[in-house]
Design an enzyme around this catalytic site. Structure first.
Site, PDB file in Angstrom:
ATOM      1  N   GLU A  18      25.628 -15.440   6.889  1.00 39.10           N
ATOM      2  CA  GLU A  18      26.186 -14.655   5.781  1.00 39.10           C
ATOM      3  C   GLU A  18      25.133 -14.271   4.754  1.00 39.10           C
ATOM      4  O   GLU A  18      25.205 -13.187   4.167  1.00 39.10           O
ATOM      5  CB  GLU A  18      27.291 -15.458   5.078  1.00 39.10           C
ATOM      6  CG  GLU A  18      28.538 -15.628   5.909  1.00 39.10           C
ATOM      7  CD  GLU A  18      29.576 -16.502   5.209  1.00 39.10           C
ATOM      8  OE1 GLU A  18      29.344 -16.909   4.051  1.00 39.10           O
ATOM      9  OE2 GLU A  18      30.600 -16.780   5.839  1.00 39.10           O
ATOM     10  N   VAL A  19      24.202 -15.181   4.500  1.00 41.76           N
ATOM     11  CA  VAL A  19      23.212 -14.941   3.442  1.00 41.76           C
ATOM     12  C   VAL A  19      21.848 -14.698   4.100  1.00 41.76           C
ATOM     13  O   VAL A  19      21.322 -15.582   4.791  1.00 41.76           O
ATOM     14  CB  VAL A  19      23.130 -16.141   2.475  1.00 41.76           C
ATOM     15  CG1 VAL A  19      22.112 -15.857   1.376  1.00 41.76           C
ATOM     16  CG2 VAL A  19      24.503 -16.436   1.875  1.00 41.76           C
ATOM     17  N   ASP A  36      25.944 -26.937  -1.104  1.00 40.66           N
ATOM     18  CA  ASP A  36      26.700 -25.763  -0.649  1.00 40.66           C
ATOM     19  C   ASP A  36      27.968 -25.627  -1.498  1.00 40.66           C
ATOM     20  O   ASP A  36      28.651 -26.611  -1.782  1.00 40.66           O
ATOM     21  CB  ASP A  36      27.063 -25.892   0.833  1.00 40.66           C
ATOM     22  CG  ASP A  36      27.508 -24.574   1.433  1.00 40.66           C
ATOM     23  OD1 ASP A  36      26.777 -24.038   2.293  1.00 40.66           O
ATOM     24  OD2 ASP A  36      28.585 -24.068   1.038  1.00 40.66           O
ATOM     25  N   ILE A  37      28.300 -24.398  -1.886  1.00 40.01           N
ATOM     26  CA  ILE A  37      29.453 -24.156  -2.754  1.00 40.01           C
ATOM     27  C   ILE A  37      30.776 -24.403  -2.015  1.00 40.01           C
ATOM     28  O   ILE A  37      31.803 -24.652  -2.652  1.00 40.01           O
ATOM     29  CB  ILE A  37      29.395 -22.706  -3.304  1.00 40.01           C
ATOM     30  CG1 ILE A  37      30.169 -22.581  -4.599  1.00 40.01           C
ATOM     31  CG2 ILE A  37      29.861 -21.695  -2.277  1.00 40.01           C
ATOM     32  CD1 ILE A  37      29.921 -21.273  -5.339  1.00 40.01           C
ATOM     33  N   ASN A  47      21.766 -20.662  10.856  1.00 40.12           N
ATOM     34  CA  ASN A  47      22.343 -19.477  11.479  1.00 40.12           C
ATOM     35  C   ASN A  47      21.352 -18.325  11.364  1.00 40.12           C
ATOM     36  O   ASN A  47      20.756 -18.108  10.306  1.00 40.12           O
ATOM     37  CB  ASN A  47      23.661 -19.113  10.792  1.00 40.12           C
ATOM     38  CG  ASN A  47      24.733 -20.157  11.042  1.00 40.12           C
ATOM     39  OD1 ASN A  47      24.867 -20.643  12.157  1.00 40.12           O
ATOM     40  ND2 ASN A  47      25.479 -20.506  10.003  1.00 40.12           N
ATOM     41  N   HIS A 103      17.998 -20.437   5.419  1.00 46.42           N
ATOM     42  CA  HIS A 103      18.510 -21.690   4.885  1.00 46.42           C
ATOM     43  C   HIS A 103      18.870 -22.623   6.032  1.00 46.42           C
ATOM     44  O   HIS A 103      19.338 -22.193   7.078  1.00 46.42           O
ATOM     45  CB  HIS A 103      19.734 -21.478   3.989  1.00 46.42           C
ATOM     46  CG  HIS A 103      20.794 -20.604   4.572  1.00 46.42           C
ATOM     47  ND1 HIS A 103      20.675 -19.230   4.659  1.00 46.42           N
ATOM     48  CD2 HIS A 103      21.997 -20.898   5.121  1.00 46.42           C
ATOM     49  CE1 HIS A 103      21.763 -18.732   5.215  1.00 46.42           C
ATOM     50  NE2 HIS A 103      22.580 -19.722   5.520  1.00 46.42           N
ATOM     51  N   MET A 104      18.644 -23.896   5.795  1.00 47.16           N
ATOM     52  CA  MET A 104      19.075 -24.938   6.714  1.00 47.16           C
ATOM     53  C   MET A 104      20.275 -25.625   6.087  1.00 47.16           C
ATOM     54  O   MET A 104      20.227 -26.025   4.918  1.00 47.16           O
ATOM     55  CB  MET A 104      17.967 -25.965   6.934  1.00 47.16           C
ATOM     56  CG  MET A 104      16.810 -25.445   7.740  1.00 47.16           C
ATOM     57  SD  MET A 104      17.286 -25.124   9.447  1.00 47.16           S
ATOM     58  CE  MET A 104      15.689 -24.763  10.161  1.00 47.16           C
ATOM     59  N   HIS A 105      21.343 -25.746   6.854  1.00 44.55           N
ATOM     60  CA  HIS A 105      22.485 -26.556   6.435  1.00 44.55           C
ATOM     61  C   HIS A 105      22.170 -28.000   6.835  1.00 44.55           C
ATOM     62  O   HIS A 105      21.875 -28.259   8.009  1.00 44.55           O
ATOM     63  CB  HIS A 105      23.759 -26.127   7.163  1.00 44.55           C
ATOM     64  CG  HIS A 105      24.201 -24.723   6.900  1.00 44.55           C
ATOM     65  ND1 HIS A 105      25.213 -24.413   6.017  1.00 44.55           N
ATOM     66  CD2 HIS A 105      23.784 -23.537   7.408  1.00 44.55           C
ATOM     67  CE1 HIS A 105      25.413 -23.099   5.995  1.00 44.55           C
ATOM     68  NE2 HIS A 105      24.553 -22.545   6.841  1.00 44.55           N
TER      69      HIS A 105
HETATM   70  P1  5GP Z   1      25.439 -18.917   6.487  1.00 45.88           P
HETATM   71  O1  5GP Z   1      26.771 -18.497   7.021  1.00 45.88           O
HETATM   72  O2  5GP Z   1      24.637 -17.750   5.985  1.00 45.88           O
HETATM   73  O3  5GP Z   1      24.670 -19.781   7.450  1.00 45.88           O
HETATM   74  O4  5GP Z   1      25.731 -19.890   5.272  1.00 45.88           O
HETATM   75  C1  5GP Z   1      25.766 -19.476   3.940  1.00 45.88           C
HETATM   76  C2  5GP Z   1      26.224 -20.642   3.105  1.00 45.88           C
HETATM   77  O5  5GP Z   1      25.990 -20.342   1.742  1.00 45.88           O
HETATM   78  C3  5GP Z   1      27.716 -20.954   3.246  1.00 45.88           C
HETATM   79  O6  5GP Z   1      27.884 -22.292   3.694  1.00 45.88           O
HETATM   80  C4  5GP Z   1      28.269 -20.747   1.841  1.00 45.88           C
HETATM   81  O7  5GP Z   1      29.270 -21.676   1.478  1.00 45.88           O
HETATM   82  C5  5GP Z   1      27.028 -20.881   0.965  1.00 45.88           C
HETATM   83  N1  5GP Z   1      27.078 -20.111  -0.271  1.00 45.88           N
HETATM   84  C6  5GP Z   1      27.437 -18.811  -0.404  1.00 45.88           C
HETATM   85  N2  5GP Z   1      27.333 -18.422  -1.683  1.00 45.88           N
HETATM   86  C7  5GP Z   1      26.883 -19.508  -2.382  1.00 45.88           C
HETATM   87  C8  5GP Z   1      26.579 -19.727  -3.762  1.00 45.88           C
HETATM   88  O8  5GP Z   1      26.689 -18.833  -4.619  1.00 45.88           O
HETATM   89  N3  5GP Z   1      26.158 -20.976  -4.099  1.00 45.88           N
HETATM   90  C9  5GP Z   1      26.024 -21.988  -3.188  1.00 45.88           C
HETATM   91  N4  5GP Z   1      25.610 -23.164  -3.624  1.00 45.88           N
HETATM   92  N5  5GP Z   1      26.293 -21.799  -1.867  1.00 45.88           N
HETATM   93  C10 5GP Z   1      26.725 -20.584  -1.479  1.00 45.88           C
END
Ligand code: 5GP
Length: 121
Positions: A99-100, A33-34, A91, A104-106
């Site tokens: 957000e994305v 994760d970034i 999420n 995806h699984m964290h």
């Molecule tokens: P969400 O809120 O959708 O569950 O999590 C999205 C995750 O994607 C966040 O933890 C965020 O830091 C990560 N993320 C967003 N943009 C990028 C990217 O360009 N590269 C990487 N490696 N992670 C990203």
């Protein structure tokens, strides 16, 4: 929700945006994760175009599902958190603050990460 092929993770899968790859197979990609929220914070995604867990559960093949579960476990072993413990979070939709819009699984670990989040209100 229709799949947006220009979301960030679709671009990562196409190689248009770089990422730190932790693991990859035919059906999955796992990368750091970034903006890590723990010492180990990996995102595990399917290579197929699925917006979220619900979309995946309804439309993915058995092979894709099996590979996805195994990738999560493999990433935990590869990063060492399989021994110390870890949390897996996904999420789904606006109330979860997804957000994305690509499933995806964290996978979080490397330190005690506290109690499970409880919604307020
Ligand atoms: P969400 O809120 O959708 O569950 O999590 C999205 C995750 O994607 C966040 O933890 C965020 O830091 C990560 N993320 C967003 N943009 C990028 C990217 O360009 N590269 C990487 N490696 N992670 C990203």
């Amino acid at each position: 929700m229709a799949y947006d092929k220009n979301n960030i993770f679709a671009k990562i899968l196409r190689g248009e945006i770089p990422c730190e790859v932790i693991d990859e197979d035919e059906y999955t990609l796992s990368f750091a994760d970034i903006n890590p929220q723990a010492p180990v914070h990996i995102l595990v995604i399917p290579k197929g175009a699925y917006t979220d867990w619900s979309d995946f559960a309804v439309h993915a093949s058995g092979e894709e599902m099996s590979a996805f579960f195994k990738a999560i476990s493999r990433v935990a072993e590869l990063t060492g958190i399989g021994k110390t413990g870890y949390r897996v979070i996904s999420n789904i939709g606006p109330d979860s603050h997804q957000e994305v819009p690509h499933l995806h699984m964290h996978v979080l670990g490397g330190t005690p990460i506290g109690p499970l989040v409880v919604a307020k209100g």
